[in-house]
Scaffold this active site. Structure first.
Site, short mmCIF file in Angstrom:
data_model
loop_
_atom_site.label_atom_id
_atom_site.label_comp_id
_atom_site.label_asym_id
_atom_site.label_seq_id
_atom_site.Cartn_x
_atom_site.Cartn_y
_atom_site.Cartn_z
CG PHE A 100 21.97 22.40 35.50
CD1 PHE A 100 21.36 21.39 34.75
CD2 PHE A 100 21.70 23.73 35.16
CE1 PHE A 100 20.53 21.71 33.68
CE2 PHE A 100 20.87 24.05 34.10
CZ PHE A 100 20.29 23.04 33.36
CE1 TYR A 147 9.65 29.88 46.58
CE2 TYR A 147 11.17 28.18 47.34
CZ TYR A 147 10.80 29.12 46.40
OH TYR A 147 11.57 29.31 45.28
CE1 TYR A 193 25.58 33.02 40.28
CE2 TYR A 193 23.91 34.24 39.05
CZ TYR A 193 24.90 33.27 39.10
OH TYR A 193 25.21 32.55 37.96
CE LYS A 226 29.49 33.18 37.51
NZ LYS A 226 30.26 31.91 37.56
CB THR A 286 25.48 34.67 34.88
OG1 THR A 286 24.14 35.14 34.78
CG2 THR A 286 26.18 35.53 35.93
CG ASP A 287 21.89 36.69 31.31
OD1 ASP A 287 21.97 36.15 32.45
OD2 ASP A 287 20.82 36.69 30.66
CD GLU A 288 21.11 36.02 37.05
OE1 GLU A 288 21.11 36.48 38.20
OE2 GLU A 288 20.64 34.91 36.75
CG ASN A 342 9.50 34.61 35.73
OD1 ASN A 342 10.29 34.18 34.89
ND2 ASN A 342 9.88 35.38 36.74
NE ARG A 396 15.47 36.13 35.51
CZ ARG A 396 15.06 37.33 35.92
NH1 ARG A 396 14.50 38.19 35.08
NH2 ARG A 396 15.23 37.71 37.19
P1 NAD Z 1 25.21 24.37 40.06
O1 NAD Z 1 24.90 25.10 41.32
O2 NAD Z 1 24.25 23.36 39.54
O3 NAD Z 1 26.63 23.62 40.20
C1 NAD Z 1 27.74 24.20 40.80
C2 NAD Z 1 28.78 23.11 41.01
O4 NAD Z 1 29.95 23.73 41.62
C3 NAD Z 1 28.32 22.00 41.97
O5 NAD Z 1 28.67 20.75 41.42
C4 NAD Z 1 29.11 22.27 43.24
O6 NAD Z 1 29.38 21.09 43.99
C5 NAD Z 1 30.38 22.90 42.69
N1 NAD Z 1 31.07 23.76 43.67
C6 NAD Z 1 30.53 24.73 44.44
N2 NAD Z 1 31.47 25.28 45.21
C7 NAD Z 1 32.64 24.67 44.91
C8 NAD Z 1 33.98 24.83 45.37
N3 NAD Z 1 34.29 25.73 46.31
N4 NAD Z 1 34.95 24.05 44.83
C9 NAD Z 1 34.64 23.11 43.88
N5 NAD Z 1 33.39 22.92 43.43
C10 NAD Z 1 32.40 23.69 43.93
O7 NAD Z 1 25.49 25.50 38.97
P2 NAD Z 1 25.13 25.55 37.43
O8 NAD Z 1 23.75 26.06 37.27
O9 NAD Z 1 25.53 24.29 36.78
O10 NAD Z 1 26.11 26.74 36.95
C11 NAD Z 1 27.46 26.44 36.57
C12 NAD Z 1 28.15 27.74 36.23
O11 NAD Z 1 27.47 28.38 35.15
C13 NAD Z 1 28.18 28.75 37.37
O12 NAD Z 1 29.44 29.39 37.35
C14 NAD Z 1 27.07 29.72 37.03
O13 NAD Z 1 27.34 31.01 37.55
C15 NAD Z 1 27.11 29.70 35.52
N6 NAD Z 1 25.82 29.99 34.85
C16 NAD Z 1 24.69 29.32 35.22
C17 NAD Z 1 23.50 29.60 34.53
C18 NAD Z 1 22.22 28.85 34.87
O14 NAD Z 1 21.17 29.16 34.29
N7 NAD Z 1 22.23 27.86 35.73
C19 NAD Z 1 23.47 30.53 33.49
C20 NAD Z 1 24.65 31.19 33.15
C21 NAD Z 1 25.83 30.91 33.83
P1 TYD Z 2 15.77 31.34 38.82
O1 TYD Z 2 15.52 29.99 38.24
O2 TYD Z 2 16.10 31.43 40.29
O3 TYD Z 2 16.91 32.02 37.94
P2 TYD Z 2 17.48 33.55 37.95
O4 TYD Z 2 17.04 34.22 39.20
O5 TYD Z 2 18.95 33.33 37.93
O6 TYD Z 2 16.95 34.19 36.71
O7 TYD Z 2 14.50 32.24 38.57
C1 TYD Z 2 14.00 32.48 37.26
C2 TYD Z 2 12.86 33.47 37.38
O8 TYD Z 2 11.77 32.84 38.08
C3 TYD Z 2 13.22 34.72 38.18
O9 TYD Z 2 12.57 35.84 37.60
C4 TYD Z 2 12.64 34.44 39.56
C5 TYD Z 2 11.42 33.58 39.26
N1 TYD Z 2 11.08 32.58 40.31
C6 TYD Z 2 9.77 32.50 40.81
O10 TYD Z 2 8.88 33.26 40.39
N2 TYD Z 2 9.49 31.57 41.77
C7 TYD Z 2 10.44 30.73 42.27
O11 TYD Z 2 10.12 29.91 43.16
C8 TYD Z 2 11.77 30.79 41.73
C9 TYD Z 2 12.86 29.89 42.25
C10 TYD Z 2 12.04 31.74 40.75
#
Ligand code: NAD
Ligand code: TYD
Length: 352
Positions: free
Chosen positions: A15, A350, A159, A163, A134-136, A258, A223
């Site tokens: 993503f 679910y 998770y 991280k 991540t901020d988590e 949420n 969030r």
């Molecule tokens: P995502 O799950 O959409 O994508 C992860 C990608 O990593 C995928 O393309 C997957 O194929 C690849 N991947 C997984 N394991 C692999 C491996 N062993 N070798 C090579 N490639 C591999 O994740 P995202 O939401 O795009 O997040 C990207 C990064 O940003 C992550 O490190 C995540 O922790 C961080 N992040 C995400 C968010 C969020 O809201 N999504 C927020 C803050 C930080």
């Molecule tokens: P998510 O998108 O999984 O991100 P993160 O857990 O990394 O913050 O979830 C965002 C918020 O939404 C989190 O508080 C959990 C809640 N949530 C639901 O209430 N229902 C759902 O089906 C999912 C996936 C998340």
């Protein structure tokens, strides 16, 4: 930094990674951009069809744990820096299968650091390693306060623990070996190409299919939301202008409960889909809460704002409308990513 850069972006088919790859390929035609991705369930090359034929874009499939392959690629492309996004990224999956998060996020990051350390030493270069996090890692907040770069780490899910551990390894390579690193810790992203296991695309997809909308607990968790292209812009800026050894928090200035977010999304979807009877809100169901569900995340991003001049450009209303439009126009993308394995995960998570 030299103008003839070659950047290896891990997780570039995911993503956030795909938005970072697109941005860098388009902004820096003189660079070589290598997208290195294992193409797990979350990685999808359909995310990058618009850049795949550009001469400065290359895709290589592989695992960040495969040190031999990564070493070969670093040499093949004379890589000058890494932007590391590859990860297992979904909290609910980490509760179900924590060890796969240790394998990818902890061991994978450590392997990548080590192979990059050996390669840069051999090549005699000072390559930058940028870790996207991540901020988590900071844990959860009560109803007040913000995470700053000085907030102590206190991860609570498998998770966020994985991280946090990878962040520590990255910092250790800076302190021990002098590797030029930067780390950013960002809040929840949303936008096109997000896998429909995360809150916003899951709800969009369920509304589109007239399925129930599972809100965990009472929907009272909070969030902070950032449009993905704004995150990609911040990553570009930090990679080029951030200071070695530093951490930057990135936030969207958009804290939402949420349940309020889901209700807003229902209204937007009602309008866009031209729903005639009732509202998507009728589909909301409060379901069993997530184990160890963090109450609130909120980011103080004054460091990146003051030092690098970055602020989020997209307000939530605009970003959400763009996101919904993208999903409604890309049915085929959703149907493609929701394969058999995702359906099985959905049923485990679910029920029917
Ligand atoms: P995502 O799950 O959409 O994508 C992860 C990608 O990593 C995928 O393309 C997957 O194929 C690849 N991947 C997984 N394991 C692999 C491996 N062993 N070798 C090579 N490639 C591999 O994740 P995202 O939401 O795009 O997040 C990207 C990064 O940003 C992550 O490190 C995540 O922790 C961080 N992040 C995400 C968010 C969020 O809201 N999504 C927020 C803050 C930080
Ligand atoms: P998510 O998108 O999984 O991100 P993160 O857990 O990394 O913050 O979830 C965002 C918020 O939404 C989190 O508080 C959990 C809640 N949530 C639901 O209430 N229902 C759902 O089906 C999912 C996936 C998340």
């Amino acid at each position: 930094m030299s103008s003839t850069q070659a950047i290896l972006i891990t997780g570039g088919a995911g993503f956030i990674g795909s938005h970072v790859v697109r941005r860098l390929v388009n902004q820096y035609p003189e660079y070589t951009i290598i997208n290195f991705d294992l193409l797990t369930y979350a990685g999808n090359l359909d995310n990058l069809t618009d850049v795949e034929s550009k001469p400065n874009y290359h895709f290589e499939k592989g695992d960040i744990n495969d040190m031999e392959l990564v070493g070969q690629l670093l040499r093949k492309y004379n890589v000058t820096g890494i932007i590391h996004l590859a990860a297992e990224s979904h909290v609910d999956r980490s509760i179900e299968d924590p060890l796969s998060f240790v394998r990818t996020n902890v061991l994978g990051t450590a392997s990548l650091l080590e192979v990059f350390r050996r390669y840069t030493k051999e090549a005699g270069i000072n390559g930058r390693f940028y870790h996207v996090s991540t901020d988590e890692v900071y844990g959860e907040l009560g109803d007040t306060g913000y995470f700053t770069e000085r907030t102590p780490y206190s991860p609570r899910s498998p998770y966020s623990a994985s991280k946090a551990s990878s962040d520590h390894f990255v910092r250790a390579y800076h302190e021990t070996y002098g590797m030029p690193i930067v780390i950013s810790n960002c809040s929840n992203n949303y936008g096109p190409n997000q896998f429909p296991e995360k809150l916003i695309p899951l709800m969009i997809n369920n509304i589109r299919n007239n399925k129930e909308l599972p809100v965990y607990g009472e929907g009272a968790n909070i969030r902070d939301w950032l449009y993905v292209e704004d995150h990609a812009e911040a990553i570009d800026l930090i990679y080029h202008k951030g200071k070695d050894g530093e951490t930057y928090n990135i936030g969207g200035d958009t804290e939402l409960k949420n349940i309020d977010l889901v209700r807003t999304l229902c209204k937007v979807m009602d309008e866009k889909m031209g729903r005639l009877l009732g509202s998507a809100e009728d589909l909301i169901r409060f379901v069993k809460d997530r184990a160890g569900h963090d109450h609130r995340y909120a980011i103080d991003f004054s460091k990146i704002k003051n030092e690098l001049g970055w602020t989020p450009a997209t307000d939530f209303k605009t970003g959400l409308a763009k996101t919904v439009d993208w999903y409604l126009a890309n049915d085929a993308w959703i149907d493609h990513v929701i394969d058999g394995s995702y359906r099985q995960y959905y049923e485990r998570q679910y029920g029917q």
